[in-house]
Design a protein around this motif. Sequence first.
Motif, short mmCIF file in Angstrom:
data_model
loop_
_atom_site.label_atom_id
_atom_site.label_comp_id
_atom_site.label_asym_id
_atom_site.label_seq_id
_atom_site.Cartn_x
_atom_site.Cartn_y
_atom_site.Cartn_z
N ARG A 193 -4.73 3.37 5.08
CA ARG A 193 -4.56 3.75 3.68
C ARG A 193 -5.71 3.20 2.83
O ARG A 193 -6.37 2.29 3.19
CB ARG A 193 -3.23 3.24 3.12
N ASP B 263 3.79 0.74 2.76
CA ASP B 263 3.43 -0.30 3.73
C ASP B 263 3.35 -1.66 3.05
O ASP B 263 2.75 -1.79 1.97
CB ASP B 263 2.08 0.01 4.38
N THR C 258 -3.24 0.18 8.40
CA THR C 258 -2.31 1.23 7.96
C THR C 258 -2.98 2.59 7.77
O THR C 258 -2.29 3.60 7.62
CB THR C 258 -1.64 0.83 6.63
N LEU D 24 0.84 -1.20 0.00
CA LEU D 24 0.00 0.00 0.00
C LEU D 24 0.87 1.25 0.00
O LEU D 24 1.86 1.33 0.73
CB LEU D 24 -0.91 0.01 1.23
N GLY D 25 0.51 2.21 -0.82
CA GLY D 25 1.21 3.48 -0.86
C GLY D 25 2.16 3.64 -2.03
O GLY D 25 2.66 4.74 -2.28
N ARG E 131 -5.64 -2.27 4.98
CA ARG E 131 -6.00 -0.86 4.85
C ARG E 131 -6.45 -0.29 6.18
O ARG E 131 -6.14 0.87 6.53
CB ARG E 131 -7.10 -0.70 3.80
N GLU F 40 0.37 5.95 -4.75
CA GLU F 40 -0.37 7.14 -4.33
C GLU F 40 0.11 8.41 -5.03
O GLU F 40 -0.69 9.27 -5.43
CB GLU F 40 -0.25 7.32 -2.81
#
Length: 230
Positions: A230, A185, A228, A164-165, A225, A168
């Motif tokens: 996110r 993450d 974290t 994740l990320g 999600r 972005e």
Amino acid sequence: MRRHPRRGEAGREVSTGSAPSEKGAEVGRRIGVGLMYGLFRPRVLGAWKVPADGPLIFAINHSHNVDGPMVMGVAPRPTHFLIKKEAFIGPLDPFLTAIGQLKVDRDTTDRGAITRALGVLENGGVLGIFPEGTRGEGDFAALRAGLAYFAVRGGAPIVPVAVLGSSERRGRLIKALPPLRSRVDVVFGEPFDAGDGSGLRTRKALDAATERIQKQLAAHLENARRLTGR
């Protein structure tokens, strides 16, 4: 103890001699550690859930090109990824092969890649798969059947991995990468078995396994999600 070779679908032996080098994958892991922690700020959650030995499959969501190298660098075990043949160009071809990565032709039934991937599992290694098949939203919404086949055929548990990320924002200096020193993450989940215990590899059994896998991966992503933010 001598391992007995597995049998292919038509009774052929699957030779583990064609499996990529575990030492090469460890070299790749060490390179990944240096690059990923040097360029970004990875936050790793749940790595303790990854079994220390035995055959294993990492099932990873895929929204950015950096996802594979990121998992390679932060995972507690060296990983052999199935990577599209188009990535093996120029000097990357011998390099990726040397660090234990697997070239696969996605436009056909690549029996050579299948044999090498099964060899990884037969040797007790870790196979990395992007079950969505290509970059997308990274939400595990649509899975190909290959993951279920390797899990059932190779007798390997699946560890869901959420990255994740990574997608972005674009970096200012290198737009193809996330911003330098940005946080990415990586969340490892609980290992689970894809099959129903019957050992069947019929189309119906693999379709059912794929459905079970999709539910597990989607639940893991939702939890990641939440963990974290996110």
